[in-house]
Design a protein around this motif. Structure first.
Motif, PDB file in Angstrom:
ATOM      1  N   GLU A   1     -53.061  -8.102 -39.435  1.00 26.40           N
ATOM      2  CA  GLU A   1     -53.595  -9.465 -39.565  1.00 26.40           C
ATOM      3  C   GLU A   1     -55.078  -9.470 -39.907  1.00 26.40           C
ATOM      4  OE1 GLU A   1     -52.297 -12.706 -36.868  1.00 26.40           O
ATOM      5  OE2 GLU A   1     -51.170 -11.129 -35.842  1.00 26.40           O
ATOM      6  N   SER A   2     -55.835  -8.580 -39.310  1.00 26.15           N
ATOM      7  CA  SER A   2     -57.276  -8.546 -39.573  1.00 26.15           C
ATOM      8  C   SER A   2     -57.571  -8.149 -41.017  1.00 26.15           C
ATOM      9  CB  SER A   2     -57.955  -7.561 -38.618  1.00 26.15           C
ATOM     10  OG  SER A   2     -57.371  -6.266 -38.748  1.00 26.15           O
ATOM     11  N   ALA A   3     -56.794  -7.216 -41.566  1.00 24.85           N
ATOM     12  CA  ALA A   3     -56.988  -6.781 -42.948  1.00 24.85           C
ATOM     13  C   ALA A   3     -56.533  -7.858 -43.926  1.00 24.85           C
ATOM     14  CB  ALA A   3     -56.236  -5.480 -43.201  1.00 24.85           C
ATOM     15  N   ALA A   4     -55.451  -8.564 -43.595  1.00 24.29           N
ATOM     16  CA  ALA A   4     -54.959  -9.626 -44.469  1.00 24.29           C
ATOM     17  C   ALA A   4     -56.016 -10.715 -44.649  1.00 24.29           C
ATOM     18  CB  ALA A   4     -53.683 -10.220 -43.884  1.00 24.29           C
TER      19      ALA A   4
ATOM     20  N   GLY B   1     -61.073 -15.281 -45.680  1.00 24.75           N
ATOM     21  CA  GLY B   1     -61.802 -15.547 -44.447  1.00 24.75           C
ATOM     22  C   GLY B   1     -61.028 -16.259 -43.372  1.00 24.75           C
ATOM     23  N   GLU B   2     -59.737 -16.535 -43.618  1.00 24.70           N
ATOM     24  CA  GLU B   2     -58.919 -17.227 -42.618  1.00 24.70           C
ATOM     25  C   GLU B   2     -57.815 -16.308 -42.117  1.00 24.70           C
ATOM     26  OE1 GLU B   2     -57.325 -20.883 -44.038  1.00 24.70           O
ATOM     27  OE2 GLU B   2     -59.255 -21.628 -44.805  1.00 24.70           O
ATOM     28  N   PRO B   3     -57.434 -16.452 -40.861  1.00 22.75           N
ATOM     29  CA  PRO B   3     -56.290 -15.670 -40.364  1.00 22.75           C
ATOM     30  C   PRO B   3     -55.032 -16.057 -41.146  1.00 22.75           C
ATOM     31  CG  PRO B   3     -57.490 -16.709 -38.558  1.00 22.75           C
ATOM     32  CD  PRO B   3     -58.012 -17.315 -39.817  1.00 22.75           C
ATOM     33  N   PRO B   4     -54.114 -15.134 -41.354  1.00 27.61           N
ATOM     34  CA  PRO B   4     -52.880 -15.472 -42.070  1.00 27.61           C
ATOM     35  C   PRO B   4     -52.062 -16.501 -41.310  1.00 27.61           C
ATOM     36  CG  PRO B   4     -52.736 -13.268 -41.119  1.00 27.61           C
ATOM     37  CD  PRO B   4     -54.144 -13.718 -40.949  1.00 27.61           C
ATOM     38  N   ARG B   5     -51.384 -17.364 -42.059  1.00 26.97           N
ATOM     39  CA  ARG B   5     -50.446 -18.330 -41.482  1.00 26.97           C
ATOM     40  C   ARG B   5     -49.040 -17.862 -41.825  1.00 26.97           C
ATOM     41  NH1 ARG B   5     -50.810 -23.540 -43.931  1.00 26.97           N
ATOM     42  NH2 ARG B   5     -49.271 -24.118 -42.355  1.00 26.97           N
ATOM     43  N   PHE B   6     -48.148 -17.896 -40.853  1.00 24.55           N
ATOM     44  CA  PHE B   6     -46.805 -17.359 -41.033  1.00 24.55           C
ATOM     45  C   PHE B   6     -45.792 -18.501 -41.141  1.00 24.55           C
ATOM     46  CE2 PHE B   6     -49.270 -14.074 -38.939  1.00 24.55           C
ATOM     47  CZ  PHE B   6     -48.959 -12.955 -39.715  1.00 24.55           C
ATOM     48  N   SER B   7     -44.935 -18.399 -42.141  1.00 22.06           N
ATOM     49  CA  SER B   7     -43.950 -19.455 -42.388  1.00 22.06           C
ATOM     50  C   SER B   7     -42.760 -19.330 -41.448  1.00 22.06           C
ATOM     51  CB  SER B   7     -43.452 -19.382 -43.836  1.00 22.06           C
ATOM     52  OG  SER B   7     -42.574 -18.273 -44.006  1.00 22.06           O
ATOM     53  N   SER B   8     -42.048 -20.423 -41.296  1.00 19.13           N
ATOM     54  CA  SER B   8     -40.741 -20.401 -40.633  1.00 19.13           C
ATOM     55  C   SER B   8     -39.699 -19.977 -41.667  1.00 19.13           C
ATOM     56  CB  SER B   8     -40.400 -21.788 -40.092  1.00 19.13           C
ATOM     57  OG  SER B   8     -40.225 -22.691 -41.185  1.00 19.13           O
ATOM     58  N   ALA B   9     -38.472 -19.755 -41.229  1.00 17.62           N
ATOM     59  CA  ALA B   9     -37.401 -19.379 -42.156  1.00 17.62           C
ATOM     60  C   ALA B   9     -37.127 -20.508 -43.146  1.00 17.62           C
ATOM     61  CB  ALA B   9     -36.134 -19.035 -41.373  1.00 17.62           C
ATOM     62  N   GLU B  10     -37.179 -21.761 -42.690  1.00 25.28           N
ATOM     63  CA  GLU B  10     -36.941 -22.909 -43.577  1.00 25.28           C
ATOM     64  C   GLU B  10     -38.035 -23.012 -44.626  1.00 25.28           C
ATOM     65  OE1 GLU B  10     -34.649 -26.573 -44.396  1.00 25.28           O
ATOM     66  OE2 GLU B  10     -34.294 -24.614 -43.517  1.00 25.28           O
ATOM     67  N   GLU B  11     -39.282 -22.849 -44.210  1.00 21.10           N
ATOM     68  CA  GLU B  11     -40.394 -22.887 -45.156  1.00 21.10           C
ATOM     69  C   GLU B  11     -40.303 -21.733 -46.147  1.00 21.10           C
ATOM     70  OE1 GLU B  11     -43.605 -24.866 -42.001  1.00 21.10           O
ATOM     71  OE2 GLU B  11     -43.383 -22.694 -42.195  1.00 21.10           O
ATOM     72  N   ALA B  12     -39.847 -20.569 -45.668  1.00 17.81           N
ATOM     73  CA  ALA B  12     -39.725 -19.400 -46.540  1.00 17.81           C
ATOM     74  C   ALA B  12     -38.689 -19.629 -47.630  1.00 17.81           C
ATOM     75  CB  ALA B  12     -39.353 -18.174 -45.707  1.00 17.81           C
ATOM     76  N   LEU B  13     -37.552 -20.237 -47.283  1.00 14.06           N
ATOM     77  CA  LEU B  13     -36.532 -20.539 -48.280  1.00 14.06           C
ATOM     78  C   LEU B  13     -37.111 -21.460 -49.352  1.00 14.06           C
ATOM     79  CD1 LEU B  13     -33.556 -20.384 -49.210  1.00 14.06           C
ATOM     80  CD2 LEU B  13     -33.106 -22.376 -47.766  1.00 14.06           C
ATOM     81  N   GLY B  14     -37.869 -22.462 -48.940  1.00 15.49           N
ATOM     82  CA  GLY B  14     -38.497 -23.371 -49.896  1.00 15.49           C
ATOM     83  C   GLY B  14     -39.530 -22.681 -50.758  1.00 15.49           C
ATOM     84  N   LEU B  15     -40.321 -21.773 -50.178  1.00 15.90           N
ATOM     85  CA  LEU B  15     -41.322 -21.032 -50.955  1.00 15.90           C
ATOM     86  C   LEU B  15     -40.660 -20.139 -52.001  1.00 15.90           C
ATOM     87  CD1 LEU B  15     -43.726 -20.099 -48.023  1.00 15.90           C
ATOM     88  CD2 LEU B  15     -44.294 -21.580 -49.952  1.00 15.90           C
ATOM     89  N   THR B  16     -39.551 -19.523 -51.640  1.00 16.27           N
ATOM     90  CA  THR B  16     -38.820 -18.711 -52.608  1.00 16.27           C
ATOM     91  C   THR B  16     -38.324 -19.572 -53.753  1.00 16.27           C
ATOM     92  OG1 THR B  16     -38.121 -17.169 -50.874  1.00 16.27           O
ATOM     93  CG2 THR B  16     -36.879 -17.127 -52.923  1.00 16.27           C
ATOM     94  N   LEU B  17     -37.802 -20.758 -53.444  1.00 18.37           N
ATOM     95  CA  LEU B  17     -37.349 -21.695 -54.475  1.00 18.37           C
ATOM     96  C   LEU B  17     -38.489 -22.083 -55.416  1.00 18.37           C
ATOM     97  CD1 LEU B  17     -34.988 -24.170 -52.595  1.00 18.37           C
ATOM     98  CD2 LEU B  17     -34.495 -23.095 -54.789  1.00 18.37           C
ATOM     99  N   LEU B  18     -39.643 -22.380 -54.838  1.00 22.30           N
ATOM    100  CA  LEU B  18     -40.775 -22.856 -55.630  1.00 22.30           C
ATOM    101  C   LEU B  18     -41.372 -21.779 -56.523  1.00 22.30           C
ATOM    102  CD1 LEU B  18     -42.605 -24.983 -52.906  1.00 22.30           C
ATOM    103  CD2 LEU B  18     -41.490 -25.869 -54.952  1.00 22.30           C
ATOM    104  N   TYR B  19     -41.495 -20.563 -55.992  1.00 17.59           N
ATOM    105  CA  TYR B  19     -42.233 -19.526 -56.699  1.00 17.59           C
ATOM    106  C   TYR B  19     -41.361 -18.546 -57.481  1.00 17.59           C
ATOM    107  CZ  TYR B  19     -46.564 -20.958 -54.485  1.00 17.59           C
ATOM    108  OH  TYR B  19     -47.665 -21.681 -54.100  1.00 17.59           O
TER     109      TYR B  19
END
Length: 304
Positions: free
Chosen positions: A97-100, A194-212
């Motif tokens: 997380e710190s490196a991300a 400069g911001e800590p990573p934000r982690f998606s939920s499974a539902e958000e991940a499915l939508g991100l895969t669809l979008l990208y």
């Protein structure tokens, strides 16, 4: 004549000597398969794994702390017991997380290193990368290959590359990479400088895969008025003019084709809506039209 023979003999001996040196040097090379990076106060920690080993050539799992990646590489070389670490076949990059949080700074190193590829799949782990990369009982390379396959099969995550992350940071000041927690793929991590990573939920991940990326294949469950269905989608991307073709893998209860189509459409639109909210966008997802592909009911129960 004797002079010519002596000359040829010397050339042959020199050639054999050089060839022997190459063989010995090659035998000392160990290809690094996975690299992990963590940042701690005042230092950087680099972890490496050479992948599954053999009885004659066991795998190496090493880590070293230093002021830079180059400094850590030099220290890893000292701890490699006379073996030379070779990075041109690097297959995975794992960020703590710190490196991300500081990916922009790290990208400069990868862009300037000719032996490293920007097409590396990138993973972010919650916590530190070092324990995962240096775990001798659970080989990290095998684990990441398995997660990569499962992500594609479920639509949970199509693992972005370092190059895609670089482009995202340049264009949108944000990048996505695969997220891992306790050895499981959980979706995506959103990285902003400069911001800590934000982690998606499974539902958000499915939508991100669809979008990208679009769903090359995904299996998921939808709730129906009188039961549920497990469906498989094929080759669909958000905003496509073609309907999202899907097949039934399992059907519990009775349902009409119209109800099935509506449920799948609603599920995909909800996933995209969740993904846009995760990205901080107020945009609405385009409408999705799902269409059952008949004749491929894996349960053998016939058409609904």
């Amino acid at each position: 004549m004797k002079h010519e023979k002596r000359k040829m003999t010397c050339c042959l001996l020199l050639l054999l000597s050089l060839t022997g040196c190459r063989v010995r040097d090659t035998a000392r090379l160990r290809s690094v398969e996975t690299m992990g990076i963590d940042l701690r106060p005042g230092e950087l920690v680099l972890s490496v794994s050479t992948g599954a080993g053999t009885e004659e050539l066991p795998s190496l799992h090493l880590s070293a702390a230093g002021s830079s990646i180059h400094d850590c590489m030099a220290k890893l070389e000292q701890g490699a017991e006379g073996q030379e670490l070779f990075y041109s076949h690097l297959r995975f990059l794992v960020l703590g997380e710190s490196a991300a949080k500081e990916l922009c700074t790290l990208l400069d190193f990868f862009e300037r290193a000719p032996e490293l590829r920007l097409t590396l799949p990138v993973y972010t782990v919650r916590g530190e990368a070092e324990p995962l990369v240096t775990d001798e009982e659970n080989e990290i390379g095998g684990l990441l290959r398995s997660l990569e396959r499962s992500g594609k099969q479920t639509g949970l995550c199509t693992v972005p590359t370092l190059l895609e992350a670089d482009r995202g940071l340049r264009q949108d000041a944000a990048a996505l990479c695969a997220a891992v927690r306790d050895g499981e793929l959980t979706g995506y991590a959103l990285l902003r400088p400069g911001e800590p990573p934000r982690f998606s939920s499974a539902e958000e991940a499915l939508g991100l895969t669809l979008l990208y990326k679009g769903l090359r294949y995904a299996a998921f469950t939808v709730e129906l008025p009188r039961g549920y269905a497990v469906v498989e989608t094929q080759n669909y991307r958000s905003g496509s003019r073609r309907p999202c073709a899907y097949t039934l893998r399992e059907l519990s209860g009775e349902s009409s084709t119209a109800e099935l189509n509506a449920a799948v459409s609603a599920r995909l639109e909800a996933a995209e809506r969740a993904a846009l909210a995760f990205l901080g966008s107020a945009s609405s997802p385009p409408p999705c039209r799902a269409e059952l592909k008949r004749g491929y009911d894996l349960t053998g129960g016939g058409s609904p």
